[in-house]
Motif scaffolding. Structure first.
Motif, mmCIF file in Angstrom:
data_model
loop_
_atom_site.group_PDB
_atom_site.id
_atom_site.type_symbol
_atom_site.label_atom_id
_atom_site.label_comp_id
_atom_site.label_asym_id
_atom_site.label_seq_id
_atom_site.Cartn_x
_atom_site.Cartn_y
_atom_site.Cartn_z
ATOM 1 N N SER A 123 0.833 -1.208 0.000
ATOM 2 C CA SER A 123 0.000 0.000 0.000
ATOM 3 C C SER A 123 0.864 1.253 0.000
ATOM 4 C CB SER A 123 -0.945 0.010 1.211
ATOM 5 O OG SER A 123 -0.236 0.105 2.431
ATOM 6 N N GLY A 124 2.023 1.204 0.682
ATOM 7 C CA GLY A 124 2.914 2.355 0.698
ATOM 8 C C GLY A 124 3.493 2.648 -0.673
ATOM 9 N N ILE A 125 3.952 1.602 -1.375
ATOM 10 C CA ILE A 125 4.523 1.785 -2.705
ATOM 11 C C ILE A 125 3.432 2.152 -3.706
ATOM 12 C CG2 ILE A 125 5.800 0.639 -4.561
ATOM 13 C CD1 ILE A 125 7.105 -1.087 -2.365
ATOM 14 N N LEU A 126 2.235 1.581 -3.536
ATOM 15 C CA LEU A 126 1.109 1.950 -4.397
ATOM 16 C C LEU A 126 0.781 3.431 -4.244
ATOM 17 C CD1 LEU A 126 -1.116 0.846 -6.323
ATOM 18 C CD2 LEU A 126 -2.553 0.577 -4.291
ATOM 19 N N SER A 127 0.841 3.908 -3.001
ATOM 20 C CA SER A 127 0.585 5.324 -2.739
ATOM 21 C C SER A 127 1.608 6.198 -3.443
ATOM 22 C CB SER A 127 0.621 5.589 -1.227
ATOM 23 O OG SER A 127 0.541 6.959 -0.949
ATOM 24 N N GLU A 128 2.854 5.731 -3.456
ATOM 25 C CA GLU A 128 3.921 6.499 -4.113
ATOM 26 C C GLU A 128 3.720 6.568 -5.618
ATOM 27 O OE1 GLU A 128 8.269 5.448 -5.780
ATOM 28 O OE2 GLU A 128 7.734 4.543 -3.861
ATOM 29 N N THR A 129 3.561 5.397 -6.255
ATOM 30 C CA THR A 129 3.560 5.347 -7.715
ATOM 31 C C THR A 129 2.241 5.805 -8.331
ATOM 32 O OG1 THR A 129 2.930 3.005 -7.624
ATOM 33 C CG2 THR A 129 5.275 3.508 -7.767
ATOM 34 N N SER A 130 1.134 5.658 -7.619
ATOM 35 C CA SER A 130 -0.159 6.042 -8.190
ATOM 36 C C SER A 130 -0.312 7.547 -8.302
ATOM 37 C CB SER A 130 -1.310 5.476 -7.348
ATOM 38 O OG SER A 130 -1.283 5.995 -6.029
ATOM 39 N N MET A 131 0.449 8.305 -7.521
ATOM 40 C CA MET A 131 0.315 9.760 -7.559
ATOM 41 C C MET A 131 1.055 10.386 -8.740
ATOM 42 S SD MET A 131 -1.736 10.598 -5.194
ATOM 43 C CE MET A 131 -1.541 12.379 -5.152
ATOM 44 N N ASN A 132 2.011 9.652 -9.336
ATOM 45 C CA ASN A 132 2.788 10.234 -10.435
ATOM 46 C C ASN A 132 1.913 10.651 -11.614
ATOM 47 O OD1 ASN A 132 5.244 9.981 -9.137
ATOM 48 N ND2 ASN A 132 5.701 7.980 -10.017
ATOM 49 N N VAL A 133 0.858 9.889 -11.854
ATOM 50 C CA VAL A 133 0.008 10.158 -13.009
ATOM 51 C C VAL A 133 -0.961 11.313 -12.746
ATOM 52 C CG1 VAL A 133 -1.900 8.594 -12.417
ATOM 53 C CG2 VAL A 133 -1.257 8.914 -14.816
ATOM 54 N N THR A 134 -1.027 11.780 -11.502
ATOM 55 C CA THR A 134 -1.980 12.843 -11.146
ATOM 56 C C THR A 134 -1.400 14.239 -11.320
ATOM 57 O OG1 THR A 134 -1.317 12.981 -8.802
ATOM 58 C CG2 THR A 134 -2.955 11.307 -9.391
ATOM 59 N N PHE A 135 -0.122 14.354 -11.652
ATOM 60 C CA PHE A 135 0.535 15.664 -11.650
ATOM 61 C C PHE A 135 -0.167 16.711 -12.524
ATOM 62 C CE2 PHE A 135 5.044 14.118 -10.253
ATOM 63 C CZ PHE A 135 4.483 13.694 -9.059
ATOM 64 N N PRO A 136 -0.535 16.393 -13.767
ATOM 65 C CA PRO A 136 -1.223 17.428 -14.559
ATOM 66 C C PRO A 136 -2.511 17.924 -13.904
ATOM 67 C CG PRO A 136 -0.451 15.655 -15.978
ATOM 68 C CD PRO A 136 -0.263 15.185 -14.561
ATOM 69 N N LYS A 137 -3.276 16.992 -13.308
ATOM 70 C CA LYS A 137 -4.521 17.389 -12.652
ATOM 71 C C LYS A 137 -4.250 18.222 -11.415
ATOM 72 C CE LYS A 137 -8.949 17.438 -11.925
ATOM 73 N NZ LYS A 137 -9.850 18.186 -12.831
ATOM 74 N N LEU A 138 -3.260 17.822 -10.617
ATOM 75 C CA LEU A 138 -2.946 18.564 -9.393
ATOM 76 C C LEU A 138 -2.402 19.956 -9.707
ATOM 77 C CD1 LEU A 138 -1.335 15.776 -7.141
ATOM 78 C CD2 LEU A 138 -3.665 16.679 -7.070
ATOM 79 N N GLU A 139 -1.708 20.089 -10.845
ATOM 80 C CA GLU A 139 -1.263 21.423 -11.269
ATOM 81 C C GLU A 139 -2.458 22.357 -11.434
ATOM 82 O OE1 GLU A 139 2.156 21.924 -14.162
ATOM 83 O OE2 GLU A 139 1.709 19.798 -14.483
ATOM 84 N N GLU A 140 -3.541 21.847 -12.004
ATOM 85 C CA GLU A 140 -4.756 22.646 -12.189
ATOM 86 C C GLU A 140 -5.460 22.901 -10.857
ATOM 87 O OE1 GLU A 140 -7.357 20.794 -14.956
ATOM 88 O OE2 GLU A 140 -5.806 20.475 -16.474
ATOM 89 N N VAL A 141 -5.586 21.877 -10.050
ATOM 90 C CA VAL A 141 -6.341 21.986 -8.794
ATOM 91 C C VAL A 141 -5.704 22.989 -7.844
ATOM 92 C CG1 VAL A 141 -7.048 20.734 -6.713
ATOM 93 C CG2 VAL A 141 -7.304 19.669 -8.972
ATOM 94 N N PHE A 142 -4.374 22.890 -7.674
ATOM 95 C CA PHE A 142 -3.683 23.730 -6.691
ATOM 96 C C PHE A 142 -2.984 24.935 -7.321
ATOM 97 C CE2 PHE A 142 -3.719 19.492 -4.565
ATOM 98 C CZ PHE A 142 -4.522 19.844 -3.497
ATOM 99 N N ASN A 143 -3.026 25.010 -8.647
ATOM 100 C CA ASN A 143 -2.436 26.147 -9.368
ATOM 101 C C ASN A 143 -0.957 26.338 -9.022
ATOM 102 O OD1 ASN A 143 -2.488 28.328 -11.167
ATOM 103 N ND2 ASN A 143 -2.950 29.796 -9.546
ATOM 104 N N VAL A 144 -0.206 25.241 -9.078
ATOM 105 C CA VAL A 144 1.241 25.278 -8.827
ATOM 106 C C VAL A 144 1.940 24.557 -9.980
ATOM 107 C CG1 VAL A 144 1.107 25.447 -6.316
ATOM 108 C CG2 VAL A 144 1.074 23.209 -7.395
ATOM 109 N N PRO A 145 3.201 24.909 -10.295
ATOM 110 C CA PRO A 145 3.910 24.310 -11.426
ATOM 111 C C PRO A 145 4.384 22.891 -11.132
ATOM 112 C CG PRO A 145 5.347 25.833 -10.265
ATOM 113 C CD PRO A 145 3.990 25.980 -9.640
ATOM 114 N N LEU A 146 4.809 22.197 -12.192
ATOM 115 C CA LEU A 146 5.294 20.832 -12.061
ATOM 116 C C LEU A 146 6.462 20.731 -11.086
ATOM 117 C CD1 LEU A 146 5.245 17.864 -13.022
ATOM 118 C CD2 LEU A 146 6.803 18.523 -14.869
ATOM 119 N N ALA A 147 7.344 21.742 -11.089
ATOM 120 C CA ALA A 147 8.503 21.725 -10.188
ATOM 121 C C ALA A 147 8.073 21.646 -8.726
ATOM 122 C CB ALA A 147 9.353 22.978 -10.413
ATOM 123 N N SER A 148 6.897 22.185 -8.407
ATOM 124 C CA SER A 148 6.369 22.103 -7.039
ATOM 125 C C SER A 148 5.534 20.844 -6.846
ATOM 126 C CB SER A 148 5.521 23.340 -6.724
ATOM 127 O OG SER A 148 6.297 24.514 -6.779
#
Length: 451
Positions: free
Chosen positions: A26-51
């Motif tokens: 579950s810990g590793i799943l939590s790590e790797t599953s979030m990588n694909v969310t970056f474009p969406k999280l950029e929109e949600v939180f209005n922060v760049p990829l570097a953040s």
């Protein structure tokens, strides 16, 4: 606790290992599953990829800081309290992540989750080594590793499917199912050792190492800023020197860095870190490349990594047997050759890649990386004395987590500085290719030092 028959593994020990392996999953799943969310999280939180990449980096950093304390924790505390503490940290972090209303809250959640995973993974291997007869250790290490290895295979697909249909918070919600199952199994099966030896943690060394890792990542991250943060670089250098001095002169327990005197071990750690650096960097960059440059959905982007990672996970046992029967040469040379070939293909064809071509090349990448990665780890640990193997394992675990953090930071940095996702992705793979070529030099030196 009753004494275990020398040639059998008790049912409670079996379920204990499975409970902790599921938790680690579950810990590793939590790590790797979030990588694909970056474009969406950029929109949600209005922060760049570097953040945004700190969603993964903060988690891995917390794991890498906690793991070196595993030897102390296992000697100082009994197994059941450690198991429940790890579950508490991870569950609280997961719930906070699910309820996050801003980016800072999400980062704090990931740090809390990382502490739980950092306790659980070494605990699983310590229980295997302590309670499984030597004749069965390999099989149970393989089982635990197999369960953990499946998580990176399904993580991006899991994250992509959920974010595309239910939103990013669902990733945290559904992961909670696994710790609940782990709790049910572990509460009934994990037993305390009869006695724990008193151990005194070198807290100063722990603080210095933590400061060293954090300042190094912040130094790398500041490369994306308008003005480079020289203060973080100074903090890193000072804390590194202070940590080395403290580790060499303290009589308290933390991490014995004298294992680095063994050249073959040191070079193996470097090669191992290079594979992990490239692996996590690729896992972050490929789904984002497929979404932003190729135009695929998050579900398809996550699916692109599934076949390759499954091949890597399922090959673990065969790679281990190959090392046992043939030694490290085949794993080093054949593995790194496949790895370098895949990176060369990524570099040459990056501007013409589609889903199918990425899947095929990534299968080659993961198979080669798995061969080199596992062979470097196994060979490195066997180059030190039995008394030093505990510290050697801690070094490898810490290197694995920190290299993963650095891989995420550097990959996102390159893309950010390039200003173009497609060109940035090609530049990332050029870096990985150069590092892969460096591994040939390292392996040549390692084999020349072989016992």
């Amino acid at each position: 606790m009753k004494k275990m028959n020398e040639q059998t593994v008790s049912s409670k020990t079996k379920y204990s290992i499975i409970a902790l392996a599921l938790f680690a999953f579950s810990g590793i799943l939590s790590e790797t599953s979030m990588n694909v969310t970056f474009p969406k999280l950029e929109e949600v939180f209005n922060v760049p990829l570097a953040s945004i990449q700190w969603v993964t980096t903060a988690y891995l950093l917390a794991v890498s800081i906690v793991m070196p304390t595993s030897s102390y924790l296992y000697r100082r505390f009994r197994e059941r309290p450690l198991f429940f503490a790890a579950l508490l940290f991870f569950t609280v972090g997961d719930i906070v992540g699910m309820l996050s209303v801003n980016f800072s809250m999400l980062i704090v959640a990931r740090l809390i989750q990382g502490v739980g995973t950092g306790i659980a993974v070494p605990l699983m291997f310590n229980i295997i080594l302590a309670r499984v007869p030597r004749s069965h250790v390999g099989a149970w290490m393989g089982l635990g590793g197999m369960i953990m290895s499946i998580a990176p295979a399904i993580g991006p697909t899991y994250g992509g499917l959920l974010i595309g249909n239910l939103g990013w918070r669902a990733i945290f919600a559904f992961i909670l199912i696994v710790p609940v199952i782990s709790f049910i199994l572990g509460a009934k099966s994990i037993e305390n050792s009869e006695k724990k030896s008193p151990a005194q943690l070198d807290f100063i060394a722990f603080v210095l190492m933590s400061l060293m890792l954090v300042s190094l990542l912040l130094t790398l991250n500041s490369l994306t800023a308008v003005h480079f943060e020289w203060a973080w670089l100074i903090v890193f250098v000072v804390s590194l020197v202070a940590f080395i001095y403290r580790a060499l002169h303290s009589d308290k327990e933390f991490l014995d860095i004298r294992v680095f005197k063994n050249t073959a071990f040191t070079l193996s750690v470097i090669a191992y870190a290079i594979f992990q650096f490239s692996n996590i960097g690729a896992n972050m960059i490929i789904p984002n490349f497929l979404q932003l440059s190729v135009g695929l959905t998050s579900a398809l982007a996550g699916l692109s990594l599934l076949p390759g990672t499954l091949v890597g996970a399922l090959s673990n046992h065969s790679i281990g047997s190959l090392y046992d029967n043939k030694g490290p040469k085949i794993g080093f040379w054949a593995g790194n050759s496949l790895y370098v070939l895949s990176l060369l293909l990524f570099v040459i064809f990056s501007k013409n890649l589609g889903l199918i071509s990425v899947i095929l090349i990534y299968i080659l990448f993961t198979l080669g990386r798995s061969m080199g990665f596992l062979t470097s780890n196994t060979h490195g640990v066997t180059q030190v004395s039995r008394e030093e193997q505990g510290s050697a394992n801690a070094v490898f675990q810490t290197a694995q987590q920190f290299a993963a953090s650095a891989g995420t930071v550097i990959s996102s940095l390159i893309v950010t500085k390039t200003g173009n996702m497609m060109q940035g992705t090609q530049n990332v793979f050029i870096l990985f290719l150069v590092l892969g070529l460096l591994n040939f030099v390292l392996f040549s030196r390692i084999l020349s030092k072989q016992k």
